[in-house]
Scaffold this motif. Structure first.
Motif, PDB file in Angstrom:
ATOM      1  N   PRO A  33      36.408  -4.122  39.922  1.00  0.00           N
ATOM      2  CA  PRO A  33      36.828  -2.723  39.358  1.00  0.00           C
ATOM      3  C   PRO A  33      37.035  -1.633  40.295  1.00  0.00           C
ATOM      4  O   PRO A  33      36.695  -1.500  41.659  1.00  0.00           O
ATOM      5  N   GLY A  34      38.108  -0.987  40.052  1.00  0.00           N
ATOM      6  CA  GLY A  34      38.663   0.184  41.005  1.00  0.00           C
ATOM      7  C   GLY A  34      40.220  -0.107  41.046  1.00  0.00           C
ATOM      8  O   GLY A  34      41.061  -0.545  40.346  1.00  0.00           O
ATOM      9  N   TRP A  35      40.760   0.789  41.874  1.00  0.00           N
ATOM     10  CA  TRP A  35      42.310   0.957  42.534  1.00  0.00           C
ATOM     11  C   TRP A  35      42.487  -0.025  43.357  1.00  0.00           C
ATOM     12  O   TRP A  35      41.800  -0.211  44.468  1.00  0.00           O
ATOM     13  N   HIS A  36      43.849  -0.564  43.107  1.00  0.00           N
ATOM     14  CA  HIS A  36      44.367  -1.487  44.364  1.00  0.00           C
ATOM     15  C   HIS A  36      45.747  -1.245  44.176  1.00  0.00           C
ATOM     16  O   HIS A  36      46.562  -0.517  43.459  1.00  0.00           O
ATOM     17  N   GLU A  37      46.729  -1.623  45.202  1.00  0.00           N
ATOM     18  CA  GLU A  37      48.068  -1.887  45.257  1.00  0.00           C
ATOM     19  C   GLU A  37      48.528  -3.389  45.180  1.00  0.00           C
ATOM     20  O   GLU A  37      48.030  -4.202  45.803  1.00  0.00           O
ATOM     21  N   ILE A  38      49.460  -3.472  44.234  1.00  0.00           N
ATOM     22  CA  ILE A  38      50.134  -4.888  44.106  1.00  0.00           C
ATOM     23  C   ILE A  38      51.532  -4.672  44.297  1.00  0.00           C
ATOM     24  O   ILE A  38      52.213  -3.941  43.303  1.00  0.00           O
ATOM     25  N   GLY A  39      52.209  -5.203  45.403  1.00  0.00           N
ATOM     26  CA  GLY A  39      53.838  -4.486  45.559  1.00  0.00           C
ATOM     27  C   GLY A  39      53.621  -3.232  45.463  1.00  0.00           C
ATOM     28  O   GLY A  39      53.101  -2.464  46.046  1.00  0.00           O
ATOM     29  N   PRO A  40      54.899  -2.561  44.508  1.00  0.00           N
ATOM     30  CA  PRO A  40      55.260  -1.271  44.644  1.00  0.00           C
ATOM     31  C   PRO A  40      54.313  -0.536  43.526  1.00  0.00           C
ATOM     32  O   PRO A  40      54.326   0.732  43.293  1.00  0.00           O
ATOM     33  N   PHE A  41      53.383  -1.395  42.820  1.00  0.00           N
ATOM     34  CA  PHE A  41      52.565  -0.791  41.735  1.00  0.00           C
ATOM     35  C   PHE A  41      51.109  -0.176  42.571  1.00  0.00           C
ATOM     36  O   PHE A  41      50.384  -0.938  43.358  1.00  0.00           O
ATOM     37  N   THR A  42      50.775   0.649  41.878  1.00  0.00           N
ATOM     38  CA  THR A  42      49.356   1.093  42.149  1.00  0.00           C
ATOM     39  C   THR A  42      48.656   0.745  40.741  1.00  0.00           C
ATOM     40  O   THR A  42      49.057   1.277  39.611  1.00  0.00           O
ATOM     41  N   VAL A  43      47.520  -0.202  40.881  1.00  0.00           N
ATOM     42  CA  VAL A  43      46.850  -0.399  39.647  1.00  0.00           C
ATOM     43  C   VAL A  43      45.336  -0.318  39.530  1.00  0.00           C
ATOM     44  O   VAL A  43      44.796   0.074  40.869  1.00  0.00           O
ATOM     45  N   ARG A  44      44.784  -0.136  38.504  1.00  0.00           N
ATOM     46  CA  ARG A  44      43.508   0.392  38.433  1.00  0.00           C
ATOM     47  C   ARG A  44      42.933  -0.901  37.449  1.00  0.00           C
ATOM     48  O   ARG A  44      43.488  -1.221  36.069  1.00  0.00           O
ATOM     49  N   THR A  45      41.742  -1.672  37.669  1.00  0.00           N
ATOM     50  CA  THR A  45      41.250  -2.539  37.037  1.00  0.00           C
ATOM     51  C   THR A  45      39.737  -2.153  36.524  1.00  0.00           C
ATOM     52  O   THR A  45      39.013  -1.845  37.415  1.00  0.00           O
ATOM     53  N   GLU A  46      39.289  -2.624  35.502  1.00  0.00           N
ATOM     54  CA  GLU A  46      38.075  -2.216  34.978  1.00  0.00           C
ATOM     55  C   GLU A  46      37.666  -3.452  34.198  1.00  0.00           C
ATOM     56  O   GLU A  46      38.396  -3.834  33.315  1.00  0.00           O
ATOM     57  N   LYS A  47      36.154  -3.885  34.066  1.00  0.00           N
ATOM     58  CA  LYS A  47      35.591  -4.548  33.114  1.00  0.00           C
ATOM     59  C   LYS A  47      35.608  -4.234  31.883  1.00  0.00           C
ATOM     60  O   LYS A  47      35.359  -3.009  31.554  1.00  0.00           O
ATOM     61  N   VAL A  48      36.132  -5.148  30.889  1.00  0.00           N
ATOM     62  CA  VAL A  48      35.947  -4.739  29.560  1.00  0.00           C
ATOM     63  C   VAL A  48      35.145  -5.727  28.743  1.00  0.00           C
ATOM     64  O   VAL A  48      34.315  -6.521  29.270  1.00  0.00           O
ATOM     65  N   CYS A  49      35.035  -5.353  27.163  1.00  0.00           N
ATOM     66  CA  CYS A  49      33.780  -6.137  26.682  1.00  0.00           C
ATOM     67  C   CYS A  49      34.521  -7.524  26.058  1.00  0.00           C
ATOM     68  O   CYS A  49      35.140  -7.550  24.726  1.00  0.00           O
ATOM     69  N   HIS A  50      34.052  -8.517  26.734  1.00  0.00           N
ATOM     70  CA  HIS A  50      34.506  -9.853  26.325  1.00  0.00           C
ATOM     71  C   HIS A  50      33.406 -10.790  26.697  1.00  0.00           C
ATOM     72  O   HIS A  50      32.601 -10.653  27.670  1.00  0.00           O
ATOM     73  N   PRO A  51      33.120 -11.931  25.966  1.00  0.00           N
ATOM     74  CA  PRO A  51      32.320 -12.926  26.380  1.00  0.00           C
ATOM     75  C   PRO A  51      32.041 -13.401  27.890  1.00  0.00           C
ATOM     76  O   PRO A  51      31.049 -13.875  28.227  1.00  0.00           O
ATOM     77  N   VAL A  52      33.328 -13.522  28.395  1.00  0.00           N
ATOM     78  CA  VAL A  52      33.589 -14.032  29.851  1.00  0.00           C
ATOM     79  C   VAL A  52      33.849 -12.771  30.784  1.00  0.00           C
ATOM     80  O   VAL A  52      34.238 -11.715  29.964  1.00  0.00           O
ATOM     81  N   GLU A  53      33.810 -12.748  32.070  1.00  0.00           N
ATOM     82  CA  GLU A  53      34.398 -11.639  32.801  1.00  0.00           C
ATOM     83  C   GLU A  53      35.820 -11.427  32.534  1.00  0.00           C
ATOM     84  O   GLU A  53      36.452 -12.546  32.560  1.00  0.00           O
ATOM     85  N   ALA A  54      36.139 -10.367  32.174  1.00  0.00           N
ATOM     86  CA  ALA A  54      37.468 -10.010  31.456  1.00  0.00           C
ATOM     87  C   ALA A  54      37.923  -8.469  32.147  1.00  0.00           C
ATOM     88  O   ALA A  54      37.091  -7.585  32.293  1.00  0.00           O
ATOM     89  N   TYR A  55      39.028  -8.329  32.374  1.00  0.00           N
ATOM     90  CA  TYR A  55      39.388  -7.016  33.016  1.00  0.00           C
ATOM     91  C   TYR A  55      40.870  -6.541  32.004  1.00  0.00           C
ATOM     92  O   TYR A  55      41.594  -7.097  31.630  1.00  0.00           O
ATOM     93  N   GLY A  56      40.687  -5.287  32.009  1.00  0.00           N
ATOM     94  CA  GLY A  56      42.021  -4.350  31.510  1.00  0.00           C
ATOM     95  C   GLY A  56      42.588  -3.787  32.981  1.00  0.00           C
ATOM     96  O   GLY A  56      41.911  -3.746  33.899  1.00  0.00           O
ATOM     97  N   ILE A  57      43.988  -3.684  32.561  1.00  0.00           N
ATOM     98  CA  ILE A  57      44.376  -3.177  33.991  1.00  0.00           C
ATOM     99  C   ILE A  57      45.481  -2.027  33.543  1.00  0.00           C
ATOM    100  O   ILE A  57      46.129  -2.027  32.614  1.00  0.00           O
ATOM    101  N   ARG A  58      45.646  -0.946  34.386  1.00  0.00           N
ATOM    102  CA  ARG A  58      46.621   0.215  34.285  1.00  0.00           C
ATOM    103  C   ARG A  58      47.304  -0.187  35.607  1.00  0.00           C
ATOM    104  O   ARG A  58      47.015  -0.041  36.651  1.00  0.00           O
TER     105      ARG A  58
END
Length: 250
Positions: free
Chosen positions: A123-148
């Protein structure tokens, strides 16, 4: 940013669509969000096989990652030009092991990492190429992430697979486009922490103040028009269904 829907079927491919896969482009950089069943073939309609710059896997269910096994073959065994340099792959803990197990016959236990540069998503903010992304854990039976994904003052949020949760609303806050799963039907399936229905997706978009809602990950056994109507009943902004090949300028 440009978003291209490569595949949008939920759980398994439909007659018309591969499973979840979405190509995001800006400044010549190509980021692929998920590579589910059938996505590798469809991807080649929109992007050269070796033209991706990074891959994000929201979680390790097959309908979001299994075509990575085929992509391993394309990169590892390429004859013309030799084996590809490793491409960054962002995924949950254990992504390399999961893909190695799924392929079942890699030359060695480390073969995947020879063409994929694995990074563990947190979880948190990251840089991927020219993108600034935020990933957070969401609610699913396995470890899963939403991304902004943000670029040039614009924002795209992809829910991945999730049940209703406050963190999804926060992740999608004021997004220009909210690409949100709606696998269930309101009044039919009622399984917490698994998937959203159309009404829940619309309500999340409304709470987040998202400017546009695109429903995705609808399985072949679910009526997409019902889910779209349910979303529109609670979300006043523009809402539509994802479709393979559809392109959005954000």
């Amino acid at each position: 940013m440009k978003l291209t829907v490569v595949g949008c079927s939920g759980s398994f491919p439909s007659a018309d669509s591969a499973c979840s896969s979405y190509l995001v482009e800006a400044d010549g950089f190509r980021l692929l969000l998920d590579m589910g069943n059938g996505a590798l073939g469809e991807l080649q309609r929109h992007c050269g096989l070796y033209d991706l710059d990074a891959i994000f896997l929201s979680h390790l269910h097959a309908d979001h990652c299994i075509d990575m096994c085929g992509y391993f073959v394309a990169r590892y065994y390429r004859h013309d030009g030799g084996r590809c340099a490793p491409i960054p792959v962002y995924g949950p803990e254990g992504t390399e092991q999961r893909l190695t197990t799924a392929y079942a016959d890699t030359p060695s236990a480390s073969s995947m990492s020879e063409v994929f540069d694995f990074h563990t998503v947190k979880p948190g903010w990251h840089e991927i190429g020219p993108f600034t992304v935020r990933t957070e854990k969401v609610c699913h039976p396995v470890e899963a992430y939403g991304i902004r994904v943000e670029h040039g003052g614009r924002s795209l949020t992809y829910s991945g697979d999730t049940g209703a949760c406050a963190v999804l609303d926060e992740l999608a806050a004021d997004s220009d486009l909210f690409l949100c799963e709606a696998a269930f039907t309101h009044g039919k399936e009622n399984i917490p922490d698994l998937h959203l229905n159309g009404r829940e997706a619309g309500a999340s978009a409304a709470r987040a103040g998202a400017r546009r809602l695109v429903l995705t990950h609808i399985p072949p056994w679910t009526d997409p028009e019902v889910n779209l109507a349910d979303a529109r009943a609670v979300y006043a902004g523009p809402a539509e269904l994802a479709a393979p090949g559809r392109v959005y300028e954000i």
